[in-house]
Design a protein around this motif. Structure first.
Motif, PDB file in Angstrom:
ATOM      1  N   ALA A 162      -3.783 -50.036  94.358  1.00 33.04           N
ATOM      2  CA  ALA A 162      -2.635 -50.412  95.185  1.00 33.04           C
ATOM      3  C   ALA A 162      -2.684 -51.880  95.572  1.00 33.04           C
ATOM      4  N   LEU A 163      -3.886 -52.435  95.692  1.00 32.96           N
ATOM      5  CA  LEU A 163      -4.036 -53.859  95.997  1.00 32.96           C
ATOM      6  C   LEU A 163      -4.125 -54.694  94.721  1.00 32.96           C
ATOM      7  N   ALA A 164      -4.765 -54.134  93.691  1.00 29.99           N
ATOM      8  CA  ALA A 164      -4.950 -54.880  92.447  1.00 29.99           C
ATOM      9  C   ALA A 164      -3.622 -55.294  91.840  1.00 29.99           C
ATOM     10  N   GLU A 165      -2.601 -54.425  91.939  1.00 28.42           N
ATOM     11  CA  GLU A 165      -1.320 -54.761  91.322  1.00 28.42           C
ATOM     12  C   GLU A 165      -0.598 -55.876  92.066  1.00 28.42           C
ATOM     13  N   LEU A 166      -1.034 -56.189  93.268  1.00 33.69           N
ATOM     14  CA  LEU A 166      -0.433 -57.281  94.029  1.00 33.69           C
ATOM     15  C   LEU A 166      -1.157 -58.612  93.795  1.00 33.69           C
ATOM     16  N   LEU A 167      -2.421 -58.549  93.382  1.00 30.77           N
ATOM     17  CA  LEU A 167      -3.250 -59.746  93.292  1.00 30.77           C
ATOM     18  C   LEU A 167      -3.097 -60.434  91.942  1.00 30.77           C
ATOM     19  N   PRO A 168      -3.164 -61.769  91.918  1.00 32.60           N
ATOM     20  CA  PRO A 168      -3.136 -62.474  90.631  1.00 32.60           C
ATOM     21  C   PRO A 168      -4.371 -62.111  89.819  1.00 32.60           C
TER      22      PRO A 168
ATOM     23  N   GLU B  42      -6.910 -68.825  96.070  1.00 29.85           N
ATOM     24  CA  GLU B  42      -6.262 -68.149  94.949  1.00 29.85           C
ATOM     25  C   GLU B  42      -5.011 -67.430  95.424  1.00 29.85           C
ATOM     26  N   ALA B  43      -5.075 -66.878  96.636  1.00 28.58           N
ATOM     27  CA  ALA B  43      -3.923 -66.162  97.180  1.00 28.58           C
ATOM     28  C   ALA B  43      -4.079 -66.019  98.684  1.00 28.58           C
TER      29      ALA B  43
ATOM     30  N   VAL C 172       1.808 -54.857 102.812  1.00 27.26           N
ATOM     31  CA  VAL C 172       0.840 -55.860 102.364  1.00 27.26           C
ATOM     32  C   VAL C 172       1.572 -56.853 101.466  1.00 27.26           C
ATOM     33  N   THR C 173       1.458 -58.129 101.801  1.00 26.75           N
ATOM     34  CA  THR C 173       2.133 -59.173 101.026  1.00 26.75           C
ATOM     35  C   THR C 173       1.111 -60.173 100.507  1.00 26.75           C
ATOM     36  N   VAL C 174       1.232 -60.511  99.244  1.00 21.14           N
ATOM     37  CA  VAL C 174       0.333 -61.473  98.601  1.00 21.14           C
ATOM     38  C   VAL C 174       1.160 -62.644  98.100  1.00 21.14           C
ATOM     39  N   SER C 175       0.786 -63.829  98.539  1.00 24.89           N
ATOM     40  CA  SER C 175       1.447 -65.052  98.101  1.00 24.89           C
ATOM     41  C   SER C 175       0.442 -65.902  97.328  1.00 24.89           C
ATOM     42  N   SER C 176       0.840 -66.373  96.151  1.00 25.95           N
ATOM     43  CA  SER C 176      -0.059 -67.160  95.304  1.00 25.95           C
ATOM     44  C   SER C 176       0.742 -68.201  94.536  1.00 25.95           C
ATOM     45  N   ARG C 177       0.082 -69.299  94.245  1.00 28.76           N
ATOM     46  CA  ARG C 177       0.729 -70.334  93.435  1.00 28.76           C
ATOM     47  C   ARG C 177       1.001 -69.838  92.013  1.00 28.76           C
ATOM     48  N   ARG C 178       0.356 -68.741  91.644  1.00 29.30           N
ATOM     49  CA  ARG C 178       0.569 -68.172  90.322  1.00 29.30           C
ATOM     50  C   ARG C 178       1.839 -67.318  90.246  1.00 29.30           C
ATOM     51  N   PHE C 179       2.423 -67.005  91.412  1.00 33.68           N
ATOM     52  CA  PHE C 179       3.618 -66.178  91.457  1.00 33.68           C
ATOM     53  C   PHE C 179       4.846 -67.031  91.742  1.00 33.68           C
TER      54      PHE C 179
ATOM     55  N   MET D 259       7.377 -65.706  93.193  1.00 39.68           N
ATOM     56  CA  MET D 259       7.733 -65.119  94.485  1.00 39.68           C
ATOM     57  C   MET D 259       6.559 -64.275  94.973  1.00 39.68           C
ATOM     58  N   PRO D 260       6.368 -64.174  96.302  1.00 39.75           N
ATOM     59  CA  PRO D 260       5.313 -63.300  96.820  1.00 39.75           C
ATOM     60  C   PRO D 260       5.540 -61.847  96.400  1.00 39.75           C
ATOM     61  N   ARG D 261       4.449 -61.092  96.300  1.00 41.86           N
ATOM     62  CA  ARG D 261       4.510 -59.676  95.968  1.00 41.86           C
ATOM     63  C   ARG D 261       4.167 -58.858  97.210  1.00 41.86           C
ATOM     64  N   SER D 262       4.825 -57.742  97.382  1.00 43.06           N
ATOM     65  CA  SER D 262       4.552 -56.914  98.548  1.00 43.06           C
ATOM     66  C   SER D 262       4.698 -55.446  98.199  1.00 43.06           C
ATOM     67  N   SER D 263       4.020 -54.611  98.974  1.00 40.71           N
ATOM     68  CA  SER D 263       4.081 -53.174  98.769  1.00 40.71           C
ATOM     69  C   SER D 263       3.875 -52.488 100.107  1.00 40.71           C
ATOM     70  N   ARG D 264       4.540 -51.369 100.280  1.00 37.31           N
ATOM     71  CA  ARG D 264       4.408 -50.566 101.488  1.00 37.31           C
ATOM     72  C   ARG D 264       3.283 -49.555 101.261  1.00 37.31           C
ATOM     73  N   LEU D 265       2.228 -49.622 102.092  1.00 40.92           N
ATOM     74  CA  LEU D 265       1.039 -48.804 101.899  1.00 40.92           C
ATOM     75  C   LEU D 265       0.694 -48.030 103.163  1.00 40.92           C
ATOM     76  N   LEU D 266      -0.091 -46.980 102.968  1.00 40.70           N
ATOM     77  CA  LEU D 266      -0.757 -46.314 104.075  1.00 40.70           C
ATOM     78  C   LEU D 266      -2.167 -46.872 104.135  1.00 40.70           C
ATOM     79  N   LEU D 267      -2.471 -47.576 105.214  1.00 36.80           N
ATOM     80  CA  LEU D 267      -3.767 -48.230 105.353  1.00 36.80           C
ATOM     81  C   LEU D 267      -4.221 -48.145 106.817  1.00 36.80           C
ATOM     82  N   PRO D 268      -4.925 -47.078 107.200  1.00 40.91           N
ATOM     83  CA  PRO D 268      -5.450 -46.042 106.311  1.00 40.91           C
ATOM     84  C   PRO D 268      -4.477 -44.876 106.170  1.00 40.91           C
ATOM     85  N   ALA D 269      -4.683 -44.088 105.083  1.00 40.59           N
ATOM     86  CA  ALA D 269      -4.007 -42.804 104.922  1.00 40.59           C
ATOM     87  C   ALA D 269      -4.740 -41.778 105.788  1.00 40.59           C
ATOM     88  N   PRO D 270      -4.212 -40.573 105.941  1.00 39.07           N
ATOM     89  CA  PRO D 270      -4.873 -39.576 106.781  1.00 39.07           C
ATOM     90  C   PRO D 270      -6.334 -39.308 106.423  1.00 39.07           C
ATOM     91  N   ASP D 271      -6.698 -39.451 105.136  1.00 39.63           N
ATOM     92  CA  ASP D 271      -8.086 -39.213 104.732  1.00 39.63           C
ATOM     93  C   ASP D 271      -8.934 -40.478 104.778  1.00 39.63           C
TER      94      ASP D 271
END
Length: 229
Positions: free
Chosen positions: A35-41, A158-159, A185-192, A194-206
């Motif tokens: 879930a975080l890897a897909e946001l990171l450069p 890097e971001a 969670v929003t990730v901004s990088s010079r490699r993008f 536009m910034p990337r963002s995703s709605r996450l459960l952090l933490p989820a119930p488990d």
């Protein structure tokens, strides 16, 4: 004859340096939750790079969890309020975690020292570092292939990773138990472009990380963090 030997030695050292640099550039990113890897450069935390984080401890734990679980030692500098139990609940392997809560005024020297032996280092700077010191630390990180996670602004990152719009669930009208927290969670990088963002459960119930089904609107820009005075 002496000049020939010197030239050969220079060529040998250059070849070794090229091999070392090639290994660093080709080094795969550290394991990161999908879930975080897909946001990171680059699809994860890149060895030799630094990342600027917001003050969310949940975000820091989420980034430390998988590297520590897969055997990478992680160091945390200058965070006396870090809760080991909370870190463990978030998936951080405490057997691969080194804490230096109070590094004192020489915090940057301490950070550079443990960066010589640990592949992941997180730090909360108590003051602004000199540009020359930051450049020396960056060079050491690149040489060692270290990932630096900085809570606060940091040059040459890097971001920049931050969380916004956090909402807890589980409480009713004066009763219940907090079960999960939904945030962006929003990730901004010079490699993008536009910034990337995703709605996450952090933490989820488990206690883990989960992607929500709620779509996130495109982010035009991430509000810059204030410089450390």
């Amino acid at each position: 004859m002496r000049d020939t030997a010197t030239a050969q030695e220079v060529q040998r050292l250059r070849a070794q340096l090229a091999q070392i640099q090639g290994r660093k550039l080709d080094a795969p990113p550290l394991p990161t939750h999908p879930a975080l890897a897909e946001l990171l450069p680059g699809g994860g935390l890149r060895p030799g790079s630094s990342y600027s984080l917001g003050r969310s401890m949940s975000l820091l734990f989420a980034l430390l969890a998988q590297p520590s679980q897969t055997g990478s030692w992680c160091g945390v500098v200058g965070m006396p309020g870090l809760g080991a139990e909370a870190a463990e609940s978030a998936g951080v392997d405490l057997s691969h975690l080194v804490l230096i809560p109070e590094p004192g005024p020489r915090w940057l020297t301490v950070t550079a020292t443990i960066a010589d032996v640990l592949p992941v280092v997180a730090v909360r700077p108590p003051s602004r570092a000199k540009d020359a010191d930051v450049s020396r630390l960056a060079a050491r990180m690149r040489e060692r292939g270290v990932v630096l996670l900085v809570q606060g602004p940091w040059p040459q990152t890097e971001a920049m990773i931050d969380v916004t719009d956090a909402r807890w669930s589980g409480l009713g009208d004066g009763y219940g138990v907090l079960s999960d927290r939904e945030l962006t969670v929003t990730v901004s990088s010079r490699r993008f472009p536009m910034p990337r963002s995703s709605r996450l459960l952090l933490p989820a119930p488990d206690g883990s990380i989960a992607v929500t089904e709620q779509p996130v609107q495109p982010v035009e820009q991430l509000r810059p963090m204030r410089a450390v005075s």
